[in-house]
Design a protein around this motif. Sequence first.
Motif, short mmCIF file in Angstrom:
data_model
loop_
_atom_site.label_atom_id
_atom_site.label_comp_id
_atom_site.label_asym_id
_atom_site.label_seq_id
_atom_site.Cartn_x
_atom_site.Cartn_y
_atom_site.Cartn_z
N LYS A 70 -11.59 -8.72 -29.78
CA LYS A 70 -10.83 -7.61 -30.37
C LYS A 70 -9.40 -8.00 -30.72
O LYS A 70 -8.66 -7.20 -31.24
CB LYS A 70 -10.83 -6.42 -29.42
N GLY A 71 -9.01 -9.24 -30.40
CA GLY A 71 -7.68 -9.70 -30.76
C GLY A 71 -6.84 -10.10 -29.56
O GLY A 71 -7.34 -10.23 -28.44
N GLU A 72 -5.56 -10.24 -29.81
CA GLU A 72 -4.60 -10.68 -28.79
C GLU A 72 -4.18 -9.52 -27.90
O GLU A 72 -3.87 -8.44 -28.38
CB GLU A 72 -3.37 -11.28 -29.47
N ILE A 73 -4.19 -9.79 -26.58
CA ILE A 73 -3.72 -8.80 -25.62
C ILE A 73 -2.54 -9.41 -24.87
O ILE A 73 -2.73 -10.31 -24.04
CB ILE A 73 -4.84 -8.41 -24.62
N PRO A 74 -1.31 -8.97 -25.16
CA PRO A 74 -0.15 -9.50 -24.44
C PRO A 74 -0.23 -9.11 -22.96
O PRO A 74 -0.50 -7.96 -22.63
CB PRO A 74 1.04 -8.84 -25.11
N ALA A 75 -0.03 -10.09 -22.07
CA ALA A 75 -0.11 -9.83 -20.64
C ALA A 75 1.24 -9.98 -19.94
O ALA A 75 1.55 -9.26 -19.00
CB ALA A 75 -1.13 -10.77 -19.99
N VAL A 76 2.04 -10.94 -20.38
CA VAL A 76 3.37 -11.19 -19.82
C VAL A 76 4.31 -11.41 -21.00
O VAL A 76 3.97 -12.15 -21.93
CB VAL A 76 3.36 -12.45 -18.91
N MET A 77 5.47 -10.77 -20.95
CA MET A 77 6.43 -10.92 -22.05
C MET A 77 7.81 -11.26 -21.51
O MET A 77 8.36 -10.52 -20.70
CB MET A 77 6.48 -9.64 -22.89
N ASP A 78 8.33 -12.40 -21.94
CA ASP A 78 9.71 -12.81 -21.67
C ASP A 78 10.08 -12.85 -20.19
O ASP A 78 11.12 -12.35 -19.78
CB ASP A 78 10.70 -11.91 -22.42
N ASP A 132 -3.12 -23.03 -15.45
CA ASP A 132 -4.49 -22.85 -14.99
C ASP A 132 -5.03 -21.50 -15.45
O ASP A 132 -5.69 -20.80 -14.69
CB ASP A 132 -4.52 -22.98 -13.47
N LEU A 133 -4.73 -21.13 -16.68
CA LEU A 133 -5.24 -19.88 -17.24
C LEU A 133 -6.69 -20.08 -17.68
O LEU A 133 -7.11 -21.19 -17.96
CB LEU A 133 -4.39 -19.46 -18.45
N SER A 134 -7.42 -19.00 -17.77
CA SER A 134 -8.81 -19.10 -18.22
C SER A 134 -8.84 -19.57 -19.67
O SER A 134 -7.80 -19.71 -20.31
CB SER A 134 -9.48 -17.73 -18.11
N ASN A 135 -10.04 -19.77 -20.17
CA ASN A 135 -10.16 -20.25 -21.56
C ASN A 135 -9.71 -19.21 -22.59
O ASN A 135 -9.53 -19.55 -23.75
CB ASN A 135 -11.58 -20.73 -21.86
N ILE A 136 -9.50 -17.96 -22.19
CA ILE A 136 -9.01 -16.97 -23.14
C ILE A 136 -7.51 -16.71 -22.96
O ILE A 136 -6.90 -16.06 -23.79
CB ILE A 136 -9.80 -15.64 -23.06
N GLY A 137 -6.91 -17.22 -21.88
CA GLY A 137 -5.49 -17.05 -21.65
C GLY A 137 -4.70 -18.19 -22.25
O GLY A 137 -5.14 -19.34 -22.23
N LYS A 138 -3.53 -17.85 -22.81
CA LYS A 138 -2.71 -18.89 -23.44
C LYS A 138 -1.24 -18.53 -23.34
O LYS A 138 -0.87 -17.37 -23.50
CB LYS A 138 -3.11 -19.04 -24.90
N ILE A 139 -0.42 -19.55 -23.06
CA ILE A 139 1.02 -19.36 -23.11
C ILE A 139 1.41 -19.34 -24.58
O ILE A 139 1.16 -20.30 -25.31
CB ILE A 139 1.74 -20.48 -22.34
N VAL A 140 1.99 -18.23 -25.02
CA VAL A 140 2.33 -18.06 -26.43
C VAL A 140 3.82 -18.19 -26.70
O VAL A 140 4.25 -18.17 -27.85
CB VAL A 140 1.79 -16.72 -26.99
N GLY A 141 4.60 -18.33 -25.64
CA GLY A 141 6.04 -18.47 -25.83
C GLY A 141 6.72 -18.88 -24.55
O GLY A 141 6.19 -18.71 -23.45
#
Length: 142
Positions: A30-38, A69-78
Amino acid sequence: MNEAVRDPAKPTNGPIIEIENLSISFFTRKGEIPAVMDFSCTVMPGEAMGIVGESGCGKSTVSLGIMRDLSNIGKIVGGRIKFQGRDMGEMSEEELRAIRGNKIAMIYQEPMASLNPAMKVGQQLMEVPLIHDKVSKDEAYK
């Protein structure tokens, strides 16, 4: 000393960990889900830091992101995470394995979520020195 060749397991005089504007997202169909910001923080030698907050606020996600060590769907985006002066985003998987559980670890609030109930606690605690320090079972037990 050249930062690119410095051993990440050796201590420095500067911060142990520096996190600058860390943002983590999960990517689903369904797209990107922001989990942690700044998220930003600095931990100096001799200091301890705890992350507290309500359920679902991103405490575990930040901790897993620090360890890369994020899952395969988690990614550091910034943002950027430095461990002992070294950018963890530039570390190889081998370098990350050398510090995970040995220099950087996550202590879960709920031990049943991280301990294996089919294995004695002592055996689980012995895994770190056995794997990282290559010691005998007797030394690890001590």
